[in-house]
Design a protein around this motif. Structure first.
Motif, PDB file in Angstrom:
ATOM      1  N   ASP A  86       0.780  -1.130   0.072  1.00 37.20           N
ATOM      2  CA  ASP A  86       0.240   0.075   0.388  1.00 37.20           C
ATOM      3  C   ASP A  86       0.517   1.050   0.066  1.00 37.20           C
ATOM      4  N   ALA A  87       1.664   1.114   0.597  1.00 32.39           N
ATOM      5  CA  ALA A  87       2.593   2.806   0.434  1.00 32.39           C
ATOM      6  C   ALA A  87       3.370   2.513  -0.319  1.00 32.39           C
ATOM      7  N   ILE A  88       3.760   1.822  -0.917  1.00 33.07           N
ATOM      8  CA  ILE A  88       4.402   1.848  -2.228  1.00 33.07           C
ATOM      9  C   ILE A  88       3.008   2.510  -3.675  1.00 33.07           C
ATOM     10  N   LEU A  89       1.819   1.505  -3.433  1.00 35.04           N
ATOM     11  CA  LEU A  89       1.157   2.719  -4.149  1.00 35.04           C
ATOM     12  C   LEU A  89       0.909   3.501  -3.883  1.00 35.04           C
ATOM     13  N   VAL A  90       0.934   4.284  -2.695  1.00 32.59           N
ATOM     14  CA  VAL A  90       0.300   5.780  -2.450  1.00 32.59           C
ATOM     15  C   VAL A  90       1.574   6.852  -3.031  1.00 32.59           C
ATOM     16  N   VAL A  91       2.342   5.922  -2.995  1.00 38.93           N
ATOM     17  CA  VAL A  91       3.656   7.235  -2.975  1.00 38.93           C
ATOM     18  C   VAL A  91       3.779   7.174  -4.339  1.00 38.93           C
ATOM     19  N   ALA A  92       3.599   5.655  -5.220  1.00 40.78           N
ATOM     20  CA  ALA A  92       3.594   5.396  -7.121  1.00 40.78           C
ATOM     21  C   ALA A  92       2.602   6.630  -7.559  1.00 40.78           C
ATOM     22  N   GLY A  93       1.124   6.707  -6.820  1.00 40.24           N
ATOM     23  CA  GLY A  93      -0.112   6.761  -7.222  1.00 40.24           C
ATOM     24  C   GLY A  93       0.229   8.559  -7.012  1.00 40.24           C
ATOM     25  N   GLY A  94       0.598   9.043  -6.393  1.00 39.29           N
ATOM     26  CA  GLY A  94       1.228  10.481  -5.619  1.00 39.29           C
ATOM     27  C   GLY A  94       2.379  11.091  -6.796  1.00 39.29           C
ATOM     28  N   ALA A  95       3.283  10.086  -7.017  1.00 38.74           N
ATOM     29  CA  ALA A  95       4.198  10.956  -8.281  1.00 38.74           C
ATOM     30  C   ALA A  95       2.647  10.916  -9.586  1.00 38.74           C
ATOM     31  N   LEU A  96       2.301   9.835 -10.449  1.00 45.05           N
ATOM     32  CA  LEU A  96       1.469   9.858 -10.839  1.00 45.05           C
ATOM     33  C   LEU A  96       0.633  11.404 -11.256  1.00 45.05           C
ATOM     34  N   LEU A  97       0.151  11.791  -9.567  1.00 41.98           N
ATOM     35  CA  LEU A  97      -0.752  12.707  -9.463  1.00 41.98           C
ATOM     36  C   LEU A  97      -0.609  13.747 -10.082  1.00 41.98           C
ATOM     37  N   PHE A  98       0.843  13.590  -9.629  1.00 43.01           N
ATOM     38  CA  PHE A  98       1.733  15.670  -9.460  1.00 43.01           C
ATOM     39  C   PHE A  98       2.274  15.711 -11.087  1.00 43.01           C
ATOM     40  N   ILE A  99       2.403  14.429 -11.935  1.00 40.56           N
ATOM     41  CA  ILE A  99       2.558  15.006 -13.501  1.00 40.56           C
ATOM     42  C   ILE A  99       0.747  15.040 -14.351  1.00 40.56           C
ATOM     43  N   PRO A 100       1.196  16.349 -15.022  1.00 35.73           N
ATOM     44  CA  PRO A 100      -0.163  17.068 -15.475  1.00 35.73           C
ATOM     45  C   PRO A 100      -0.651  16.148 -16.149  1.00 35.73           C
ATOM     46  N   GLY A 101      -1.998  16.021 -16.546  1.00 38.69           N
ATOM     47  CA  GLY A 101      -2.782  15.271 -17.214  1.00 38.69           C
ATOM     48  C   GLY A 101      -3.510  14.223 -16.588  1.00 38.69           C
ATOM     49  N   LEU A 102      -4.468  13.812 -17.629  1.00 41.27           N
ATOM     50  CA  LEU A 102      -5.090  12.722 -17.456  1.00 41.27           C
ATOM     51  C   LEU A 102      -5.373  11.039 -17.070  1.00 41.27           C
ATOM     52  N   VAL A 103      -4.862  10.397 -18.088  1.00 41.34           N
ATOM     53  CA  VAL A 103      -4.134   9.119 -18.169  1.00 41.34           C
ATOM     54  C   VAL A 103      -2.998   9.208 -16.895  1.00 41.34           C
ATOM     55  N   THR A 104      -2.595   9.821 -16.742  1.00 40.95           N
ATOM     56  CA  THR A 104      -1.928   9.599 -15.093  1.00 40.95           C
ATOM     57  C   THR A 104      -2.400   9.928 -14.408  1.00 40.95           C
ATOM     58  N   SER A 105      -3.500  11.175 -13.951  1.00 43.33           N
ATOM     59  CA  SER A 105      -3.828  11.430 -12.826  1.00 43.33           C
ATOM     60  C   SER A 105      -5.262  10.241 -12.521  1.00 43.33           C
ATOM     61  N   VAL A 106      -5.728   9.817 -14.113  1.00 48.54           N
ATOM     62  CA  VAL A 106      -6.413   8.193 -13.184  1.00 48.54           C
ATOM     63  C   VAL A 106      -5.823   7.684 -12.658  1.00 48.54           C
ATOM     64  N   VAL A 107      -4.451   6.995 -13.223  1.00 46.95           N
ATOM     65  CA  VAL A 107      -3.891   5.984 -12.319  1.00 46.95           C
ATOM     66  C   VAL A 107      -3.620   6.394 -11.617  1.00 46.95           C
ATOM     67  N   GLY A 108      -3.013   7.320 -11.440  1.00 47.31           N
ATOM     68  CA  GLY A 108      -2.656   7.642  -9.644  1.00 47.31           C
ATOM     69  C   GLY A 108      -3.797   7.634  -9.105  1.00 47.31           C
ATOM     70  N   LEU A 109      -5.151   8.019  -9.126  1.00 54.35           N
ATOM     71  CA  LEU A 109      -6.078   7.843  -8.309  1.00 54.35           C
ATOM     72  C   LEU A 109      -6.445   6.351  -7.955  1.00 54.35           C
ATOM     73  N   VAL A 110      -6.372   5.615  -9.146  1.00 57.46           N
ATOM     74  CA  VAL A 110      -6.465   4.190  -8.794  1.00 57.46           C
ATOM     75  C   VAL A 110      -5.420   3.418  -8.113  1.00 57.46           C
ATOM     76  N   PHE A 111      -4.357   3.821  -8.068  1.00 58.90           N
ATOM     77  CA  PHE A 111      -2.980   3.655  -6.927  1.00 58.90           C
ATOM     78  C   PHE A 111      -3.653   4.326  -5.793  1.00 58.90           C
ATOM     79  N   ALA A 112      -4.110   5.698  -5.259  1.00 61.38           N
ATOM     80  CA  ALA A 112      -3.933   6.261  -4.017  1.00 61.38           C
ATOM     81  C   ALA A 112      -5.326   5.764  -3.408  1.00 61.38           C
ATOM     82  N   LEU A 113      -6.574   5.595  -4.086  1.00 63.37           N
ATOM     83  CA  LEU A 113      -8.038   5.473  -3.343  1.00 63.37           C
ATOM     84  C   LEU A 113      -8.027   4.498  -2.370  1.00 63.37           C
ATOM     85  N   PRO A 114      -8.224   3.737  -1.111  1.00 62.37           N
ATOM     86  CA  PRO A 114      -8.560   3.011  -1.251  1.00 62.37           C
ATOM     87  C   PRO A 114      -9.489   2.049  -1.298  1.00 62.37           C
ATOM     88  N   PHE A 115     -10.769   1.948  -1.759  1.00 63.80           N
ATOM     89  CA  PHE A 115     -11.231   1.164  -2.329  1.00 63.80           C
ATOM     90  C   PHE A 115     -10.644   0.562  -3.984  1.00 63.80           C
TER      91      PHE A 115
END
Length: 164
Positions: A86-115
């Motif tokens: 979970d820690a790895i996924l949250v960090v990776a999700g955070g990195a993807l969310l900081f990259i501006p873009g729709l695709v990376t943001s959606v993948v980042g949210l999948v990594f970061a959202l608890p459900f």
């Protein structure tokens, strides 16, 4: 001087990184243009900014929650496999969310959202297992059932290392 096979493989993989970055940028631009055509440029920019803001908040909250779960697992003497994943996924999700873009943001949210993280965790476990098997770690795996089928999904097993 010749390099061990593992180093050559790693260098070959590193050569693909620039191509992967270019492909992600092209994909992001294509998706942005497509969404902008559907809903307009300004709404698309607002969606990207909203996803980034939401992502920053979410990563901060989930990072704290994951850190607490990891500390609790370590205090209880439990092996923190799930918490580390979970820690790895949250960090990776955070990195993807900081990259501006729709695709990376959606993948980042999948990594970061608890459900949605459990699905991403399964993918991470598959990748790690393949890497370990490719590296020859683990030896033979024997599995034996301790309960009749259908009673529980828990399967006990042992790993036998052939090197000993």
């Amino acid at each position: 001087m010749t390099l061990p096979p593992g180093n050559r493989t790693g260098r070959r993989r590193i050569r693909w990184i620039p191509l992967a970055i270019v492909l992600v940028v092209i994909l992001e631009i294509a998706v942005f243009v497509g969404v902008a055509r559907l809903i307009g440029v300004l709404p698309t920019v607002i969606v990207v900014l909203t996803l980034s803001t939401l992502g920053a908040f979410l990563v901060r909250r989930e990072g704290r929650r994951t850190w607490r779960a990891l500390e609790q697992a370590l205090r209880s003497g439990k092996m923190p496999n799930r918490e580390i994943a979970d820690a790895i996924l949250v960090v990776a999700g955070g990195a993807l969310l900081f990259i501006p873009g729709l695709v990376t943001s959606v993948v980042g949210l999948v990594f970061a959202l608890p459900f949605t993280r459990p699905v991403a965790r399964i993918g991470l476990e598959v990748v790690v297992a393949r890497r370990l098997l490719a590296a020859g770690v683990g030896g033979e795996v024997r599995v034996r059932r301790t309960r009749p089928r259908g009673e529980d999904d828990v399967v006990e097993g042992e790993i036998i290392d052939d090197d000993e």
